[in-house]
Design a protein around this motif. Structure first.
Motif: not given
Ligand code: SAM
Length: 250
Positions: A10, A12, A15, A72, A94-96, A120, A145-146
């Protein structure tokens, strides 16, 4: 909330592994190692991204914004938004399920921060949860962010949040791109897609368009490690494989 499927990687947890965290499972680690083989700069890019988050939070604070909606937000790690902005009100989303459970643990004793477990793309659900803490009649900093490169329609996902942002609000973003060559980003995207985690690289013009109607804080849309770096950064700017920018709503 969904039950965690720890047999599948996943974003999350991948990362988290790239950042050196311990909240990941064998499938995440195996995927991350394949990712690093294809894109050796992946851990560096993750750290560059995380450092941008802290700088963007400080830029919002400097503009007097003390409410944050962190879309996220991921697994809590060093330099979470509520730590970068002590005293501010922070809603994480977050959805995870693993990211949500860890966030709940970390935030148990933090009265001005909470986590909303939601996708989101479901702006209505996210905003309903966020309104329990945030006042959208006042400026808010929306952090994307990401996250948007995991969504096929980033503008549509952002629209509900853009529509409730009061004047003075801020939108901070990093977003993966394939504008530079030889970064391994194409192979990384193939790996993500092949493991059921589609991702969408966008061009500088496409990322800039997500800020339509806002003024961009200097230096605009740039490679993430070029956005207000705090130390002389010798790293090749393209190693961030992402753009970073912060918009301000007049
Ligand atoms: N924003 C943080 C950072 O930049 O340090 C975490 C970035 S991590 C690469 C991406 C995050 O987005 C993950 O925790 C993932 O679970 C979340 N995510 C991805 N798609 C999502 C969605 N549709 N709804 C909610 N969260 C989501």
């Amino acid at each position: 909330m969904r039950t965690p499927d720890t047999d599948q990687p996943h974003p999350a947890r991948v990362y988290d592994y790239l950042l050196g965290g311990a909240c990941n499972f064998a499938a995440d680690r195996a995927f991350a190692e394949r990712l690093i083989a294809a894109m050796p700069g992946a851990p560096t890019a993750a750290k560059i991204n995380r450092a941008f988050l802290r700088r963007a939070v400080r830029a919002a604070l400097d503009l007097g914004v003390t409410q944050f909606l962190d879309l996220g937000s991921g697994i809590p790690t060093v330099g979470n938004t509520h730590e970068a902005a002590p005293g501010a009100k922070v809603v994480y989303v977050d959805h995870d399920p693993i990211a949500v459970a860890h966030s709940r643990d970390v935030l148990a004793e933090v009265p001005d921060a909470r986590i909303v477990a939601a996708d989101v793309r479901d702006g209505e659900a996210v905003l309903a949860g966020a309104r329990e803490l945030l006042d959208f009649d006042r400026p808010v900093a929306v952090l994307a962010v990401a996250i948007l490169h995991f969504l096929d329609d980033a503008a549509a996902a952002l629209a509900p949040y853009r529509s409730v942002m009061a004047p003075g609000s801020v939108l901070a973003m990093t977003h993966a791109t394939r504008d530079a060559e030889n970064t391994g980003v194409d192979e990384a995207r193939r790996l993500y897609s092949g493991s059921g985690m589609p991702s969408y690289a966008r061009t500088k013009a496409e990322v800039s368009a997500l800020f339509e109607g806002m003024s961009l804080l200097p230096p605009g849309v740039v490679w993430t490690n070029q956005w207000r770096p705090e130390t002389a950064d010798e790293t090749d700017p393209t190693s961030s494989v992402a753009y970073g920018a912060v918009g301000h709503l007049a």
